[in-house]
Design a protein around this motif. Structure first.
Motif, PDB file in Angstrom:
ATOM      1  N   ARG A 147      -2.657  -0.015   8.566  1.00 16.57           N
ATOM      2  CA  ARG A 147      -3.579  -0.186   9.189  1.00 16.57           C
ATOM      3  C   ARG A 147      -4.686   0.662   9.638  1.00 16.57           C
ATOM      4  O   ARG A 147      -5.868   0.701  10.029  1.00 16.57           O
ATOM      5  CB  ARG A 147      -3.842  -0.307  11.571  1.00 16.57           C
ATOM      6  N   TYR A 148      -4.108   2.352   9.215  1.00 15.16           N
ATOM      7  CA  TYR A 148      -5.034   3.726   9.264  1.00 15.16           C
ATOM      8  C   TYR A 148      -5.437   3.976   7.941  1.00 15.16           C
ATOM      9  O   TYR A 148      -6.915   3.980   7.703  1.00 15.16           O
ATOM     10  CB  TYR A 148      -4.915   4.315  10.500  1.00 15.16           C
ATOM     11  N   THR A 164       0.649  -0.790  -0.027  1.00 16.46           N
ATOM     12  CA  THR A 164      -0.390   0.001   0.182  1.00 16.46           C
ATOM     13  C   THR A 164       0.565   1.325  -0.424  1.00 16.46           C
ATOM     14  O   THR A 164       2.160   1.348   0.824  1.00 16.46           O
ATOM     15  CB  THR A 164      -0.856  -0.140   0.962  1.00 16.46           C
ATOM     16  N   TRP A 192     -12.445   9.633  14.465  1.00 18.17           N
ATOM     17  CA  TRP A 192     -13.456   8.496  13.833  1.00 18.17           C
ATOM     18  C   TRP A 192     -14.414   9.360  13.614  1.00 18.17           C
ATOM     19  O   TRP A 192     -14.575  10.294  13.949  1.00 18.17           O
ATOM     20  CB  TRP A 192     -13.602   7.285  14.969  1.00 18.17           C
ATOM     21  N   LYS A 234      -9.187   3.142   5.328  1.00 14.01           N
ATOM     22  CA  LYS A 234     -10.187   2.606   6.095  1.00 14.01           C
ATOM     23  C   LYS A 234     -11.176   4.013   6.608  1.00 14.01           C
ATOM     24  O   LYS A 234     -10.482   5.481   7.187  1.00 14.01           O
ATOM     25  CB  LYS A 234      -9.389   1.949   7.250  1.00 14.01           C
ATOM     26  N   LYS A 235     -11.815   3.476   7.335  1.00 14.79           N
ATOM     27  CA  LYS A 235     -12.893   4.523   7.922  1.00 14.79           C
ATOM     28  C   LYS A 235     -13.511   4.294   8.799  1.00 14.79           C
ATOM     29  O   LYS A 235     -14.087   3.656   8.739  1.00 14.79           O
ATOM     30  CB  LYS A 235     -13.826   5.534   6.652  1.00 14.79           C
ATOM     31  N   PHE A 236     -12.661   4.346  10.227  1.00 16.41           N
ATOM     32  CA  PHE A 236     -13.169   4.206  11.217  1.00 16.41           C
ATOM     33  C   PHE A 236     -14.513   4.785  12.128  1.00 16.41           C
ATOM     34  O   PHE A 236     -14.582   5.779  11.689  1.00 16.41           O
ATOM     35  CB  PHE A 236     -12.095   3.502  12.941  1.00 16.41           C
TER      36      PHE A 236
END
Length: 321
Positions: free
Chosen positions: A274-275, A126, A171, A278-280
């Motif tokens: 890991r972050y 990535t 988040w 992405k959308k927490f």
């Protein structure tokens, strides 16, 4: 009898493909394809074409009939395992995949061969994003320490040099944006995360509690303690806390984030792997991700600069020695 000009045409057709006698499979395939085209289009004898390009007729006919060599078969097996590793951890590029193959699958190959296999399957890590820190420098610092670390990012033993910093994670609740803050301490010898805290607020208690936790779990540690000039670290109470624990404080220079490079590097690693992308949608899952990743980083993530071992393995090896 074949004319020399035909041989010249064949050599020109494959110019740039062959470099030395050791060829990759991809280059070999190009050579075989060139022989096939020249024999069909120019009526060039297979035996002469193979002789000019220095490949065996048996290998050419095996390729022509679709037979795979033992190495090709092995590469396919390795590629399948590499894809499984990459699917589980898309952040891993060819070097880390190669290290996993050696450590967990008992497959030893070179970086170059791993790169060729990954390129053929289009396996890519990535993208690395730029890290934007959240530390706020103090307008009225109560205590400023010299840069005693001075970018000497090597340590001879655990708990000799610790780095620390704070970063933020977002988040979402609908369109509303919330944040949590991660404070962590990194050991320069084995790159393990010594202690960390996750809170809703970026304040003094976040940093103070992180240090208290590190001291409680490492009561005999008296490291050089390095940070940037964030308002928490320039607090007089914080300096007194370090002095009481027998630590020596060090601070980065103004606007010199590289002075705390390995700590900044860890922020980049966790966010890239890991972050980012992405959308927490809730705080709990974000905090769980952070906790799980730090556990994985300390105990499972192999690092080449440590000798292809994990931070905790490096730490335990020192204790055992």
């Amino acid at each position: 009898m074949v004319h020399d000009k035909d041989g010249t045409r064949l050599i020109k057709k494959t110019r740039g493909i062959r470099k030395g006698r050791c060829l990759s499979q991809v280059k070999q395939a190009h050579l075989y394809q060139s022989i096939l085209e020249c024999t069909k289009q120019l009526g060039y004898p297979v035996e002469q074409a193979c002789k000019i390009l220095k490949v065996s007729r048996s290998a050419y006919y095996k390729w022509l009939n679709g037979s795979k060599s033992a190495r090709e078969t092995e590469n396919i097996r390795i590629a399948d395992i590499a894809e499984q590793i990459h699917n589980e951890s898309p952040d891993k590029g060819y070097r880390r995949i190669r290290d996993d193959l050696e450590r967990y699958h008992d497959i030893k190959i070179s970086d170059k061969r791993m790169l060729r296999i990954c390129r053929k399957r289009d396996i890519k890590s990535t993208i690395k994003y730029a890290n934007n820190g959240c530390t706020r420098n103090s307008n009225n610092p109560q205590y400023i320490a010299e840069n005693l670390l001075n970018r000497e990012f090597h340590a001879d033993k655990p708990n000799e040099k610790w780095l620390t910093d704070v970063t933020e994670f977002k988040w979402y609740e609908g369109i509303e944006v919330h944040k949590v803050y991660l404070s962590a301490i990194l050991d320069l010898y084995d790159r393990r995360i010594v202690a960390y805290m996750v809170r809703d607020r970026n304040d003094n208690s976040l940093v103070f509690d992180t240090v208290d936790k590190a001291i409680a779990e490492n009561p005999d540690a008296h490291p050089l303690f390095h940070s940037d000039r964030g308002f928490q670290y320039t607090n007089r109470v914080f300096h007194s806390k370090l002095e009481k624990a027998g630590m020596t404080q060090s601070m980065s220079r103004v606007a010199k984030c590289i002075d705390n490079g390995p700590m900044e590097g860890f922020w980049g690693i966790i966010k890239r792997e890991r972050y980012y992308g992405k959308k927490f949608m809730d705080k709990e899952s974000l905090i769980e991700m952070i906790k799980n990743y730090i556990r994985y980083y300390n105990t499972k993530r192999l690092q080449r600069n440590l000798g292809i071992v994990t931070p905790m393995e490096k730490y335990e090896m020192y204790l055992a020695a």
